[in-house]
Design an enzyme around this catalytic site. Structure first.
Site, PDB file in Angstrom:
ATOM      1  N   LYS A  10     -24.819 -43.008 -15.764  1.00 31.60           N
ATOM      2  CA  LYS A  10     -26.150 -42.431 -15.561  1.00 31.60           C
ATOM      3  C   LYS A  10     -26.993 -42.499 -16.844  1.00 31.60           C
ATOM      4  O   LYS A  10     -26.465 -42.739 -17.938  1.00 31.60           O
ATOM      5  CB  LYS A  10     -25.992 -40.983 -15.080  1.00 31.60           C
ATOM      6  N   TYR A  50     -29.519 -41.430  -2.846  1.00 29.47           N
ATOM      7  CA  TYR A  50     -29.078 -40.042  -2.700  1.00 29.47           C
ATOM      8  C   TYR A  50     -29.616 -39.405  -1.418  1.00 29.47           C
ATOM      9  O   TYR A  50     -29.733 -38.179  -1.341  1.00 29.47           O
ATOM     10  CB  TYR A  50     -29.507 -39.219  -3.917  1.00 29.47           C
ATOM     11  N   ASN A 113     -24.767 -35.546 -15.728  1.00 28.50           N
ATOM     12  CA  ASN A 113     -23.314 -35.443 -15.856  1.00 28.50           C
ATOM     13  C   ASN A 113     -22.623 -36.798 -16.032  1.00 28.50           C
ATOM     14  O   ASN A 113     -21.492 -36.999 -15.604  1.00 28.50           O
ATOM     15  CB  ASN A 113     -22.750 -34.652 -14.682  1.00 28.50           C
ATOM     16  N   HIS A 116     -21.578 -41.315 -11.806  1.00 30.23           N
ATOM     17  CA  HIS A 116     -21.506 -41.127 -10.357  1.00 30.23           C
ATOM     18  C   HIS A 116     -20.280 -41.857  -9.841  1.00 30.23           C
ATOM     19  O   HIS A 116     -19.923 -42.918 -10.348  1.00 30.23           O
ATOM     20  CB  HIS A 116     -22.749 -41.718  -9.673  1.00 30.23           C
ATOM     21  N   GLU A 127     -22.719 -47.420  -0.592  1.00 30.34           N
ATOM     22  CA  GLU A 127     -23.221 -47.454  -1.969  1.00 30.34           C
ATOM     23  C   GLU A 127     -23.063 -48.833  -2.608  1.00 30.34           C
ATOM     24  O   GLU A 127     -23.942 -49.288  -3.348  1.00 30.34           O
ATOM     25  CB  GLU A 127     -22.513 -46.386  -2.800  1.00 30.34           C
TER      26      GLU A 127
END
Ligand code: IDP
Ligand code: MG
Length: 140
Positions: A10, A50, A113, A116, A127
């Site tokens: 990310k 998402y 965070n 993913h 995905e």
């Protein structure tokens, strides 16, 4: 069973210059990259990715954050790759992530965070297809 999963390094982790550390963790865990792509998501690409979270209160912030800077998208393959990648990532909230996990090492907040990972075979299929076509995946 050999599986494929989708990983995203990310924007916070790219900014922290830990792309190499994270990919090394995948390699050491026997999660072999079949495709690697650096890109910047548009807001609408992040929203599509998402979409399952669109009713969540953090959806707007999450998709703004995911489109705030470059990311690295990878397809990883290995035995039980989906669960093993999730274990390697650690809990969503880095403060709750086990020591030694990627999120414990590099996550800044519950939103930023670091990584993913797909959470089921169905999600992984969606995905992977969101970013790659079959011919992008290098057999190994
Ligand atoms: P996961 O990434 O561990 O599978 P999900 O519940 O699927 O966690 O949430 C997707 C992403 O949304 C998280 O990785 C994180 O970036 C963000 N997120 C999850 N919960 C929160 C929250 O309570 N506040 C802000 N962002 C959140
Ligand atoms: Mg998830």
């Amino acid at each position: 069973m050999k599986e494929k999963t989708l990983a995203i390094i990310k924007p916070d982790a790219v900014e922290k210059q830990v792309i190499g550390d994270i990919i090394q963790r995948y390699e050491k865990a026997g999660l072999h990259p079949l495709a690697i792509r650096m890109m910047r998501l548009s807001k609408s690409m992040a929203e599509g990715f998402y979409a399952v979270h669109r009713e969540r209160p953090f959806f707007h912030d999450l998709t703004s954050y995911m489109s705030s800077g470059p990311v690295v998208v990878l397809v990883l393959e290995g035995d039980d790759a989906i669960k093993r990648h999730r274990d390697l990532m650690g809990a969503t909230d880095p403060k709750k992530a086990d020591p030694g996990t990627i999120r414990a090492a590099h996550g800044a907040s519950i939103e930023a965070n670091a990584v993913h990972g797909s959470d089921s075979p169905e999600t992984a299929q969606f995905e992977i297809g969101y970013f790659f076509s079959t011919t992008d995946l290098v057999a190994r």
